[in-house]
Motif scaffolding. Structure first.
Motif, short mmCIF file in Angstrom:
data_model
loop_
_atom_site.label_atom_id
_atom_site.label_comp_id
_atom_site.label_asym_id
_atom_site.label_seq_id
_atom_site.Cartn_x
_atom_site.Cartn_y
_atom_site.Cartn_z
N TRP A 260 0.85 -1.20 0.00
CA TRP A 260 0.00 0.00 0.00
C TRP A 260 0.88 1.25 0.00
O TRP A 260 0.67 2.22 0.72
N LEU A 293 -5.24 -7.52 2.24
CA LEU A 293 -5.25 -6.07 2.14
C LEU A 293 -6.56 -5.47 2.65
O LEU A 293 -6.57 -4.37 3.21
N VAL A 297 -6.88 -2.09 5.22
CA VAL A 297 -7.25 -0.84 4.56
C VAL A 297 -8.77 -0.70 4.63
O VAL A 297 -9.50 -1.40 3.91
#
Length: 459
Positions: A260, A293, A297
């Motif tokens: 990221w 992920l 996030v």
């Protein structure tokens, strides 16, 4: 009257009138004498300036017109004479005092001579407007645009004087004389045949694997800068020469997906064009590449929920006449994949998620879509659901935050009701009674048909 007194009075009375003494008054005779002296001094100064300007022009040889009918030293328009003229003007610049008028005029003359020389080296011939080479589709350009650089020789393209070409596919720019030296195919052909990113972070292999040559043009390179500096591309991990690597920076997809990380890194020219063309293509399936992920996030989870809701709204719009006339789905025409699935992302989507732009845009679109279905359109309102368990409350829609949808029969329920009851859908195995009843009726039909066949065969 002395010359110095005339000069002082001229400067005081005309060049700087604010310095005049307001208390000073001239008599009538003095005023006449003053006017005559000023006129004489003005004529004298003009003559002096004209003589100085003529001397300066004669010293530099600028009085000659070298571009209409060259005479004297620059007799012809050929390249050799222009080169000799350029060398002489260079010597004049070196011999002249710094920041002097003579040196400035010589610099202007040098620029004109060099432009003329460049024009002779690259004449405007009758060249074709379109040329196809290595899947590039080049169009001829000649304009006074901003400063451009040739992607082949890395020199400036003088748009006013030179003919140059630009590829409509990958925006490769080059001089007309550099067209035949191009060895790299058009990047758009790679995008069309192989639309995928390199998902390993800077897969460096080393200069020895490249035989100490540029990965693009095969020119000898080294880390010491002899003969040419080796520059690493952070996207491909390979090394390039200074002509193929201009220290352009771009966001690396592999660093975004795994870390990221949206920091821009240096890439070569070929990778820069490839990433530019691929940035809006939805080729990243995050659930397969890096499913963890979504745990770290929060913005990704929010965007995924909004996309799932939009997919549930799509059947309402494609069957609603008002929605078709209003072209509501065209509000997502820049991100067409949002109305096709909720798994694929483009690199631009991830960049906009990190900056917060996508969340604002998608939330606004979601609000407009929901308002049409639940408030503005009666046809869409009539396609709502009623909870089959409690039979209470308002009309439900699949995209409401307080509802749940059965995966088998697509029935809509209040989320709390579904969790507290086992009559319709079991929480653990999600067995639907509607689905089971349909299977039961189908089984009965098959048994009846089998019995009829058996009876016919028996009798």
């Amino acid at each position: 009257m002395e010359y110095n007194e005339k000069l002082a009075r001229f400067r005081q009375g005309h060049l700087n009138p604010f310095n005049k003494d307001p208390g000073e008054k001239l008599t009538e005779g003095d005023e006449d004498e003053h006017d005559l002296s000023v006129k004489e001094l003005h004529i004298d100064s003009l003559c002096r300036k004209a003589n100085e300007y003529a001397d300066r022009i004669m010293d530099l040889g600028l009085a000659e017109d070298h571009f209409s009918k060259p005479v004297g030293l620059f007799v012809a328009f050929d390249i050799e004479n222009l080169k000799r003229a350029i060398d002489e003007v260079k010597q004049v610049i070196l011999d002249s005092p710094e920041h002097s008028e003579k040196q400035k005029d010589a610099v202007v003359k040098l620029i004109h001579l060099r432009l003329k020389l460049q024009e002779l080296k690259d004449p405007d011939e009758d060249e074709p407007n379109i040329q196809i080479l290595l899947e590039h589709r080049f169009y001829k350009e000649k304009s006074k645009s901003v400063k451009q650089f040739c992607d082949k020789c890395s020199t400036i393209i003088w748009g006013l004087l030179q003919t140059w070409y630009i590829c409509t596919g990958c925006y490769y720019r080059c001089h007309s004389k550099c067209l035949n030296q191009i060895t790299k195919a058009c990047v758009r052909s790679k995008v069309s045949h192989q639309s995928e990113f390199e998902l390993n972070i800077c897969p460096e292999v080393g200069l020895d694997r490249q035989d100490y040559r540029c990965a693009d043009c095969r020119q000898p390179i080294s880390l010491r800068g002899v003969p040419t500096e080796a520059r690493r591309c952070d996207y491909t991990g390979q090394y390039y020469c200074s002509s193929c690597h201009w220290n352009d920076v771009a966001v690396i997809p592999a660093r975004v997906i795994h870390n990221w990380d949206f920091e821009a890194h240096k890439v070569c020219r070929y990778s820069m064009r490839y990433l530019t063309l691929m940035i809006s293509r939805p080729v990243l399936k995050l659930r397969e590449i890096n499913p963890l992920l979504f745990n770290y996030v929060e913005e990704l989870v929010e965007i995924r929920k909004l996309r799932q809701d939009i997919l549930l709204m799509k059947p309402y719009f494609i069957t609603c006449k008002e929605a078709i006339e209003a072209r509501l789905l065209l509000q997502l025409q820049d991100r067409q994949h949002f109305v096709e699935n909720d798994e694929m992302y483009s690199l631009q989507d991830l960049i906009d998620i990190a900056t917060g732009r996508l969340s604002c845009t998608l939330t606004e679109t979601h609000t407009i879509f929901a308002k049409h279905i639940k408030l503005d359109c009666e046809r869409c309102q009539a396609k709502g659901f009623v909870c089959e368990l409690c039979k209470e409350g308002d009309v439900l829609f699949p995209f409401d935050s307080h509802t749940s949808v059965c995966q088998d029969c697509s029935a809509v329920f209040h989320r709390l009701v579904r969790r507290s009851s086992l009559f319709h859908c079991l929480v653990d195995v999600h067995v639907c009674t509607h689905y089971a009843s349909c299977n039961y009726r189908l089984l009965n039909v098959m048994l009846d048909l089998w019995m009829k066949i058996c009876l016919r065969l028996w009798f």
